[in-house]
Design a protein around this motif. Structure first.
Motif, PDB file in Angstrom:
ATOM      1  N   ALA A  19       0.885  -1.347   0.143  1.00  0.00           N
ATOM      2  CA  ALA A  19      -0.110  -0.134   0.122  1.00  0.00           C
ATOM      3  C   ALA A  19       0.817   1.295   0.100  1.00  0.00           C
ATOM      4  CB  ALA A  19      -1.080  -0.178   1.210  1.00  0.00           C
ATOM      5  N   ILE A  20       1.916   1.324   0.799  1.00  0.00           N
ATOM      6  CA  ILE A  20       2.885   2.274   0.844  1.00  0.00           C
ATOM      7  C   ILE A  20       3.634   2.568  -0.580  1.00  0.00           C
ATOM      8  CG2 ILE A  20       4.888   3.233   1.987  1.00  0.00           C
ATOM      9  CD1 ILE A  20       3.823   1.931   4.378  1.00  0.00           C
ATOM     10  N   SER A  21       3.906   1.417  -1.127  1.00  0.00           N
ATOM     11  CA  SER A  21       4.642   1.698  -2.360  1.00  0.00           C
ATOM     12  C   SER A  21       3.638   2.111  -3.378  1.00  0.00           C
ATOM     13  CB  SER A  21       5.285   0.303  -2.766  1.00  0.00           C
ATOM     14  OG  SER A  21       4.487  -0.639  -3.291  1.00  0.00           O
ATOM     15  N   TRP A  22       2.530   1.522  -3.153  1.00  0.00           N
ATOM     16  CA  TRP A  22       1.330   2.142  -4.290  1.00  0.00           C
ATOM     17  C   TRP A  22       1.397   3.650  -4.148  1.00  0.00           C
ATOM     18  CZ3 TRP A  22      -1.186   2.555  -8.433  1.00  0.00           C
ATOM     19  CH2 TRP A  22      -1.815   1.610  -8.957  1.00  0.00           C
ATOM     20  N   THR A  23       1.094   4.140  -3.151  1.00  0.00           N
ATOM     21  CA  THR A  23       1.010   5.609  -2.816  1.00  0.00           C
ATOM     22  C   THR A  23       2.185   6.413  -3.336  1.00  0.00           C
ATOM     23  OG1 THR A  23      -0.303   5.084  -0.794  1.00  0.00           O
ATOM     24  CG2 THR A  23       0.576   7.441  -0.930  1.00  0.00           C
ATOM     25  N   ALA A  24       3.494   5.898  -3.183  1.00  0.00           N
ATOM     26  CA  ALA A  24       4.567   6.535  -3.405  1.00  0.00           C
ATOM     27  C   ALA A  24       4.502   6.728  -5.015  1.00  0.00           C
ATOM     28  CB  ALA A  24       5.878   5.788  -2.941  1.00  0.00           C
ATOM     29  N   LEU A  25       4.150   5.597  -5.587  1.00  0.00           N
ATOM     30  CA  LEU A  25       3.942   5.456  -7.005  1.00  0.00           C
ATOM     31  C   LEU A  25       3.083   6.411  -7.542  1.00  0.00           C
ATOM     32  CD1 LEU A  25       4.949   4.339  -9.687  1.00  0.00           C
ATOM     33  CD2 LEU A  25       3.217   2.559  -9.637  1.00  0.00           C
ATOM     34  N   LEU A  26       2.000   6.629  -7.075  1.00  0.00           N
ATOM     35  CA  LEU A  26       1.010   7.726  -7.502  1.00  0.00           C
ATOM     36  C   LEU A  26       1.372   8.959  -7.442  1.00  0.00           C
ATOM     37  CD1 LEU A  26      -2.451   6.102  -5.830  1.00  0.00           C
ATOM     38  CD2 LEU A  26      -1.581   6.287  -8.205  1.00  0.00           C
ATOM     39  N   VAL A  27       2.200   9.382  -6.138  1.00  0.00           N
ATOM     40  CA  VAL A  27       2.839  10.691  -5.867  1.00  0.00           C
ATOM     41  C   VAL A  27       3.765  10.764  -6.924  1.00  0.00           C
ATOM     42  CG1 VAL A  27       4.433  11.860  -4.255  1.00  0.00           C
ATOM     43  CG2 VAL A  27       2.433  10.629  -3.501  1.00  0.00           C
ATOM     44  N   ALA A  28       4.492   9.714  -7.399  1.00  0.00           N
ATOM     45  CA  ALA A  28       5.704   9.966  -8.437  1.00  0.00           C
ATOM     46  C   ALA A  28       5.135  10.167  -9.847  1.00  0.00           C
ATOM     47  CB  ALA A  28       6.728   8.664  -8.469  1.00  0.00           C
ATOM     48  N   VAL A  29       4.141   9.641 -10.140  1.00  0.00           N
ATOM     49  CA  VAL A  29       3.320   9.794 -11.385  1.00  0.00           C
ATOM     50  C   VAL A  29       2.834  11.174 -11.353  1.00  0.00           C
ATOM     51  CG1 VAL A  29       1.421   9.145 -12.711  1.00  0.00           C
ATOM     52  CG2 VAL A  29       2.777   7.442 -11.753  1.00  0.00           C
ATOM     53  N   PHE A  30       2.227  11.513 -10.058  1.00  0.00           N
ATOM     54  CA  PHE A  30       1.919  12.727 -10.103  1.00  0.00           C
ATOM     55  C   PHE A  30       3.067  13.994 -10.290  1.00  0.00           C
ATOM     56  CE2 PHE A  30       1.258  17.025  -7.655  1.00  0.00           C
ATOM     57  CZ  PHE A  30      -0.166  17.589  -8.180  1.00  0.00           C
ATOM     58  N   LEU A  31       3.915  13.831  -9.822  1.00  0.00           N
ATOM     59  CA  LEU A  31       5.269  14.722 -10.015  1.00  0.00           C
ATOM     60  C   LEU A  31       5.795  14.746 -11.341  1.00  0.00           C
ATOM     61  CD1 LEU A  31       7.259  13.895  -6.825  1.00  0.00           C
ATOM     62  CD2 LEU A  31       5.795  15.987  -7.259  1.00  0.00           C
ATOM     63  N   LYS A  32       5.724  13.677 -11.975  1.00  0.00           N
ATOM     64  CA  LYS A  32       6.074  13.494 -13.374  1.00  0.00           C
ATOM     65  C   LYS A  32       5.149  14.256 -14.430  1.00  0.00           C
ATOM     66  CE  LYS A  32       7.054  10.140 -16.961  1.00  0.00           C
ATOM     67  NZ  LYS A  32       7.191   8.791 -17.586  1.00  0.00           N
ATOM     68  N   ARG A  33       3.764  13.878 -14.093  1.00  0.00           N
ATOM     69  CA  ARG A  33       2.801  14.235 -15.250  1.00  0.00           C
ATOM     70  C   ARG A  33       2.209  15.788 -14.873  1.00  0.00           C
ATOM     71  NH1 ARG A  33       3.468  10.952 -19.319  1.00  0.00           N
ATOM     72  NH2 ARG A  33       2.976   8.771 -18.599  1.00  0.00           N
ATOM     73  N   VAL A  34       2.040  16.277 -13.630  1.00  0.00           N
ATOM     74  CA  VAL A  34       1.441  17.468 -13.180  1.00  0.00           C
ATOM     75  C   VAL A  34       2.536  18.491 -12.925  1.00  0.00           C
ATOM     76  CG1 VAL A  34      -0.191  18.554 -11.802  1.00  0.00           C
ATOM     77  CG2 VAL A  34      -0.356  16.249 -12.581  1.00  0.00           C
ATOM     78  N   VAL A  35       3.525  18.135 -12.138  1.00  0.00           N
ATOM     79  CA  VAL A  35       4.538  19.034 -11.668  1.00  0.00           C
ATOM     80  C   VAL A  35       5.608  19.128 -12.963  1.00  0.00           C
ATOM     81  CG1 VAL A  35       6.011  19.971  -9.924  1.00  0.00           C
ATOM     82  CG2 VAL A  35       3.982  18.556  -9.247  1.00  0.00           C
ATOM     83  N   ASP A  36       5.781  18.108 -13.612  1.00  0.00           N
ATOM     84  CA  ASP A  36       6.929  18.205 -14.443  1.00  0.00           C
ATOM     85  C   ASP A  36       8.194  18.029 -13.922  1.00  0.00           C
ATOM     86  OD1 ASP A  36       7.794  17.634 -17.021  1.00  0.00           O
ATOM     87  OD2 ASP A  36       8.102  19.902 -17.443  1.00  0.00           O
TER      88      ASP A  36
END
Length: 118
Positions: A19-36
């Motif tokens: 669950a923690i790694s899933w959350t970390a992956l979602l944050v990483a994808v957000f950083l990549k796609r939204v924050v660039d």
């Protein structure tokens, strides 16, 4: 130590890690796609960590199911819980509430229980 308590403890740790790694992956994808964010937001590294955790979760679910004598239905729900984010924690909490992470759950499957001293 019998493998039942070990399987239960291991399952709980891995369900939390997944669950923690899933959350970390979602944050990483957000950083990549939204924050660039630079370095792809860490998606390659976090994605690999989550992938390993995902596979270990599936293996530990099957192991715990066999050792703790879960029904096929409970086992399949546990395996399916690995797909939506954070559902491994929901499933783990459900197992605790219903006594399925104890070796006592083997009693409900027909195993002979020791007489209690009342």
């Amino acid at each position: 130590m019998t493998s039942g308590p070990l399987a239960a403890r291991w399952f709980r740790v891995i369900a939390t890690f997944e669950a923690i790694s899933w959350t970390a992956l979602l944050v990483a994808v957000f950083l990549k796609r939204v924050v660039d964010a630079p370095h792809e937001g860490g998606v390659p590294v976090v994605g690999m960590i989550h992938g390993v955790g995902f596979v270990i979760y599936l293996i530990s679910t099957v192991w715990a199911a066999r050792r703790l004598r879960w029904s096929l239905r409970v086992t399949l729900v546990g395996l399916a819980a690995s797909i939506p984010p954070l559902c491994t924690l929901v499933f783990e909490r459900w197992l605790v509430r219903h006594g399925k992470l104890t070796t006592g759950s083997a009693r409900s499957s027909g195993a002979v229980a020791a007489p209690s001293r009342g």
